[in-house]
Motif scaffolding. Structure first.
Motif: not given
Lengths: 169, 348
Positions: B25-29, B50-54, B86-91
């Protein structure tokens, strides 16, 4: 198989160099190059995969061939590195690779095409300046993008704002 | 699964559906072009991202600041949608990641939730910081706080948000009939000047400390702006914003010597303007204070990384303009791709 083409519209290029980045990452060297001959005037140069390709005709060892999609490909085992192809290419595209000691050029992302994907530069260009598709639809696609940009300019000047909102979630 | 051909395909390396999960699991800020490119690469490698976006929507400067004429927001949004669906990225939108006294951001306050970076570092196998450049260098002159003074970043952000809403409301920053001074000579200054023309400004002045020939956007762009009614003033520097009742009313400028670029004594003059837009360069905005969890920052505010794109913290990587400083979309993409590869190797 349908012949495919890669069309680069230099008038849409904004010089962001995203194409160079993805190309270099995939191929180990930049096979598309964005030049800036005058400040702010960006000109991407890459292989046009010409229908009557001078490079194929001039190559003394038949190292250049066309694959089933129509991409002009270098066979590094046959290439002797004479650079005749560079000399006859109107865009000077093929270049000698210090790494492979043969001529390298854009292969329209052969590995991606085998997966059914367009070339990386066409997938990622933020300015939609790079279009990929069957040669029958290529010009239509390019025109559709120009039409979209013209529409965006017109809409900018409209008294109401007809843009779609952020995707509803 | 079919490809969305009119999407910017951040996962250009592979076709959907995404490969089976490797259980990493990788988190992207930050969900700008760098963060999304890392997400696309790692998703293709079977990593759970999982991408975190403010902000309310991913896309960073690409979606929120760069004008519609250059980058189609539809294409960016379609790319984001493909990553998610389609790519399963959680934003995770409207979530801000912080650590300590992080530098202030422009256009902040959209978050509904704030997470400490420390928690992400504990929860995930790796964290990638890609928070970009969300602050403008201040002019450092009197009057900067007055009403009618904006940054190019803030101006373009608010105007683009407004344009992306289907609205008959007047624009958030009204320029119709106004006299607008734009300070700067790079691409953001150019974009602001174009917007001001579109918005019906009475007069648009582009104030630059060099000559038109030296402008980063090039003489061609300057001349084409001029044909649309922008007036360029070369070799000037603002020294004060003239304020009346809390509103900008004018600008005091000094001429610069063409050879030495030093202010010419006695050359101060003032112009009447109602709106001043500061298009000075933007600055990196790391989500953490210097030294937090071992993440160090250089004198220009950029996160320092080693040759593996790793910060001082072994689990935290960084890429994009928060590492490079203000650059170009392509340089951020390149940095993101090599960072993503390094993260992939790190995950094993």
């Amino acid at each position: 198989m349908a012949r495919r083409g890669l069309y680069v519209d230099i008038t849409l290029c904004m010089g962001c160099r995203t194409c160079e980045a993805v190309c270099e990452f995939l191929h180990g060297e930049k096979l598309i190059n964005v030049y800036e001959p005058l400040p702010g005037i960006f000109t991407p140069i890459t292989c046009r995969h010409c229908e009557r390709a001078p490079c194929i005709e001039v190559c003394p060892t038949a190292a250049l061939e066309r694959d089933t999609d129509g991409a002009v490909i270098v066979n590094p085992r046959r290439c002797i590195g004479c650079m005749m192809c560079t000399a006859v290419c109107p865009f000077g595209v093929p270049s000698m690779s210090a790494k492979s000691k043969s001529v390298v050029k854009c292969d329209m992302c052969r590995d991606l095409r085998l997966e059914g994907l367009p070339p990386a530069c066409a997938q990622m260009c933020p300015a939609t300046a790079i279009v990929f598709g069957s040669i029958e639809t290529l010009a239509d696609k390019a025109r559709a993008r120009t039409a979209e940009i013209l529409a965006r300019i017109r809409l900018l000047r409209a008294p109401v704002r007809p843009f779609i909102p952020f995707a509803p979630r | 699964m079919s490809l969305h051909l009119d999407a910017m395909r951040f996962s250009f390396m592979c076709r959907p559906p995404r490969p089976p999960s490797r259980g990493r699991r990788v988190a992207i800020v930050g969900a700008g072009i760098a963060g999304l490119t890392v997400a696309g690469y790692l998703a293709c490698r079977g990593v759970d991202v999982v991408v975190f976006e403010r902000l309310e929507e991913a896309g960073g400067l690409l979606l929120h600041v760069i004008p519609e004429l250059r980058v189609s927001h539809r294409r960016v949004l379609a790319g984001i949608e493909e990553l998610e669906n389609a790519m399963g990225v959680e934003i995770r939108r409207r979530v801000r990641v912080c650590g300590g006294e992080a530098p202030e951001l422009e256009e902040s306050g959209f978050e509904r939730e704030t997470i400490d970076l420390r928690d992400l570092v504990q929860e995930f196998d790796a964290v990638v910081i890609a928070t970009g450049t969300w602050r403008t260098r201040r002019l450092g002159i009197p009057g900067e706080e007055a009403e009618g003074v904006y940054t190019a970043l803030g101006f373009l952000f608010r105007m683009k948000r407004y344009r992306l809403e289907e609205s008959t409301e007047p624009p958030p920053i009204q320029l119709a009939g106004r006299r607008v001074a734009v300070i700067g000579g790079d691409i953001m200054a150019l974009d602001v000047a174009m917007e001001a023309i579109y918005e019906g400004a009475r007069e648009v002045l582009l104030l630059y400390e060099g000559t038109a020939r030296e402008c980063p956007v090039g003489l061609y762009a300057i001349r084409s702006l001029e044909t649309r009614g922008v007036r360029m003033v070369e070799l000037v520097k603002p020294v004060e914003i003239i304020v009346e009742d809390g509103r900008a009313r004018g600008l005091e400028l000094v001429k610069l010597n063409p050879r030495t670029r030093e202010p010419i004594e006695g050359s101060r003059f003032s112009i009447d303007v109602d709106v001043v837009i500061n298009a000075s360069s933007v600055e990196p905005t790391p989500p953490v204070e210097p030294g937090y969890l071992g993440i160090e920052v250089d004198e220009q505010g950029r996160i320092m990384v080693d040759e593996n794109h790793r910060t001082g913290n072994p689990k935290v990587f960084a890429c994009g303009d928060v590492v490079l400083g203000p650059s170009k979309l392509g340089y951020a993409v390149r940095d993101a791709l090599y960072t993503a590869r390094a993260v992939d190797e790190f995950l094993g």
